[in-house]
Design a protein around this motif. Sequence first.
Motif, PDB file in Angstrom:
ATOM      1  N   GLU A 174       4.826 -40.807 -46.048  1.00  0.00           N
ATOM      2  CA  GLU A 174       4.513 -41.755 -44.981  1.00  0.00           C
ATOM      3  C   GLU A 174       4.147 -43.126 -45.552  1.00  0.00           C
ATOM      4  OE1 GLU A 174       3.355 -38.766 -45.269  1.00  0.00           O
ATOM      5  OE2 GLU A 174       3.606 -37.661 -43.383  1.00  0.00           O
ATOM      6  N   GLN A 175       3.452 -43.129 -46.679  1.00  0.00           N
ATOM      7  CA  GLN A 175       3.064 -44.399 -47.303  1.00  0.00           C
ATOM      8  C   GLN A 175       4.275 -45.131 -47.872  1.00  0.00           C
ATOM      9  OE1 GLN A 175       0.305 -42.441 -49.853  1.00  0.00           O
ATOM     10  NE2 GLN A 175      -1.497 -43.012 -48.649  1.00  0.00           N
ATOM     11  N   PHE A 176       5.201 -44.395 -48.498  1.00  0.00           N
ATOM     12  CA  PHE A 176       6.439 -45.028 -48.977  1.00  0.00           C
ATOM     13  C   PHE A 176       7.179 -45.694 -47.815  1.00  0.00           C
ATOM     14  CE2 PHE A 176       6.778 -41.724 -52.606  1.00  0.00           C
ATOM     15  CZ  PHE A 176       6.002 -42.518 -53.424  1.00  0.00           C
ATOM     16  N   GLU A 177       7.317 -44.947 -46.715  1.00  0.00           N
ATOM     17  CA  GLU A 177       8.068 -45.457 -45.579  1.00  0.00           C
ATOM     18  C   GLU A 177       7.355 -46.643 -44.930  1.00  0.00           C
ATOM     19  OE1 GLU A 177       8.740 -41.946 -43.196  1.00  0.00           O
ATOM     20  OE2 GLU A 177       9.495 -40.884 -44.970  1.00  0.00           O
ATOM     21  N   ALA A 178       6.020 -46.582 -44.876  1.00  0.00           N
ATOM     22  CA  ALA A 178       5.268 -47.708 -44.321  1.00  0.00           C
ATOM     23  C   ALA A 178       5.444 -48.954 -45.191  1.00  0.00           C
ATOM     24  CB  ALA A 178       3.789 -47.350 -44.214  1.00  0.00           C
ATOM     25  N   HIS A 179       5.543 -48.763 -46.490  1.00  0.00           N
ATOM     26  CA  HIS A 179       5.729 -49.911 -47.375  1.00  0.00           C
ATOM     27  C   HIS A 179       7.092 -50.553 -47.163  1.00  0.00           C
ATOM     28  CE1 HIS A 179       5.713 -52.443 -50.924  1.00  0.00           C
ATOM     29  NE2 HIS A 179       4.451 -52.118 -51.146  1.00  0.00           N
ATOM     30  N   THR A 180       8.120 -49.740 -46.895  1.00  0.00           N
ATOM     31  CA  THR A 180       9.447 -50.314 -46.660  1.00  0.00           C
ATOM     32  C   THR A 180       9.471 -51.173 -45.397  1.00  0.00           C
ATOM     33  OG1 THR A 180      10.273 -48.381 -45.426  1.00  0.00           O
ATOM     34  CG2 THR A 180      10.611 -48.406 -47.813  1.00  0.00           C
ATOM     35  N   VAL A 181       8.591 -50.879 -44.442  1.00  0.00           N
ATOM     36  CA  VAL A 181       8.500 -51.715 -43.248  1.00  0.00           C
ATOM     37  C   VAL A 181       8.087 -53.128 -43.642  1.00  0.00           C
ATOM     38  CG1 VAL A 181       7.283 -52.076 -41.066  1.00  0.00           C
ATOM     39  CG2 VAL A 181       8.020 -49.772 -41.722  1.00  0.00           C
ATOM     40  N   THR A 182       7.152 -53.239 -44.583  1.00  0.00           N
ATOM     41  CA  THR A 182       6.742 -54.571 -45.048  1.00  0.00           C
ATOM     42  C   THR A 182       7.871 -55.242 -45.814  1.00  0.00           C
ATOM     43  OG1 THR A 182       5.808 -53.865 -47.189  1.00  0.00           O
ATOM     44  CG2 THR A 182       4.382 -53.695 -45.252  1.00  0.00           C
ATOM     45  N   LEU A 183       8.658 -54.470 -46.564  1.00  0.00           N
ATOM     46  CA  LEU A 183       9.778 -55.039 -47.303  1.00  0.00           C
ATOM     47  C   LEU A 183      10.840 -55.602 -46.359  1.00  0.00           C
ATOM     48  CD1 LEU A 183      10.314 -52.390 -50.141  1.00  0.00           C
ATOM     49  CD2 LEU A 183       9.343 -54.672 -50.376  1.00  0.00           C
ATOM     50  N   VAL A 184      11.177 -54.833 -45.336  1.00  0.00           N
ATOM     51  CA  VAL A 184      12.201 -55.279 -44.388  1.00  0.00           C
ATOM     52  C   VAL A 184      11.733 -56.526 -43.643  1.00  0.00           C
ATOM     53  CG1 VAL A 184      13.432 -54.659 -42.276  1.00  0.00           C
ATOM     54  CG2 VAL A 184      13.220 -52.992 -44.127  1.00  0.00           C
ATOM     55  N   ALA A 185      10.478 -56.510 -43.170  1.00  0.00           N
ATOM     56  CA  ALA A 185       9.953 -57.670 -42.439  1.00  0.00           C
ATOM     57  C   ALA A 185       9.836 -58.889 -43.350  1.00  0.00           C
ATOM     58  CB  ALA A 185       8.596 -57.324 -41.828  1.00  0.00           C
ATOM     59  N   GLY A 186       9.380 -58.677 -44.585  1.00  0.00           N
ATOM     60  CA  GLY A 186       9.261 -59.786 -45.523  1.00  0.00           C
ATOM     61  C   GLY A 186      10.602 -60.374 -45.892  1.00  0.00           C
ATOM     62  N   ALA A 187      11.599 -59.513 -46.111  1.00  0.00           N
ATOM     63  CA  ALA A 187      12.943 -59.992 -46.458  1.00  0.00           C
ATOM     64  C   ALA A 187      13.562 -60.780 -45.307  1.00  0.00           C
ATOM     65  CB  ALA A 187      13.834 -58.809 -46.832  1.00  0.00           C
TER      66      ALA A 187
END
Length: 371
Positions: A174-187
């Motif tokens: 869940e933490q890995f997937e939550a981090h990818t949300v920040t990556l997608v939004a940041g990108a």
Amino acid sequence: MRQIAALPYTTSADGAMQILLITSRDTGRWVIPKGNRIKGLSGHRAAELEAYEEAGIHGIACPASLGRYRYDKRKRNGNAREATVEVFPLAVTGQLAHWPEKGQRELRWFSVRDAASAVDEPDLQAIIAAFREPPRQPGRFIAMLLWFRDKQNERTAMFSWFHALMPKQGRFFEQFEAHTVTLVAGADALARLLKGGPDMADHIKTISDREHEADDIIREVLQDVRRIFVTPFDRSAITGLIGVMDDAIDQMNQTAKAIALFEVTEFSAQMQDMSAIIVECARITAEAMPLLRSLNLNATRLHELTERLVKLEGHADTLHESGLKALYAQARLGNPMDFIVGNEIYSHLEKVTDRFEDVANEISGLVIDHA
């Protein structure tokens, strides 16, 4: 005949992905926005223009194509000519109220699976189908059978058996997937930032906010690694993966800070293209993370995704080199400070793509060790 096309997509907050298809004016069948190559424009830029003219959408087109498909283009005299179409992913950022071909076509958003079924061309079906969301995870009974199947001919140390049978603890997936949300939004915010315009300050703030969220997530991961007895992977693999993901969002934030510091408002085509590659890298990473829950089932797809991440990083390197060369040539004729500032931004953008290549390497290591 060589043509280009855009594959417009959007991802909702819950991770569901949708593909935009339009109807052909001649036959009414479902297609993607496409057209002939335009002299003076790169393929993905021409695809952006076709998406605007035919569907009224604008977005961020990645300069690295997803592949090619063929179809027979009918001429007015009844003859047919084979056309080869190169497809570029387009992250949709907005829909316009008016566009050149409004009212001449039907527009509809499809799920990835339905979009692949709606088009006629087999190669295009394959391209869309490969542009997919993570599969649902298998039930516990099926997962157990798969695990015993993989282990039946393997000599396993006693501790490995013990480790595998112990219930896994923590919220690492869940933490890995939550981090990818920040990556997608940041990108996404970074790509919008490099387009310039009046909202640059808002995009910089968005990147900074997402970077702070990512810091909170990695802090939780490191705490769980220290306190939890049984983890799904080796502890160093967990910290290595979340570490390089966090480095990616950190470098996005460093890029935004440099832009704010030097008050840059205009950006070269190479910089914008590098940011579009970062958007694609973030999307791929977001697809890959849920697949880590079942490495045996998803090893093949993870290999495909990591291979594309590596290729995207190589494409970014090429853009970086050509951008620096053009920047140097301009600085020789103008202000040398422009080269210093531009080089700083290019350096951060390159580091972002480098970190996504590191993500690919970390995932590949997990597949080798556990699948």
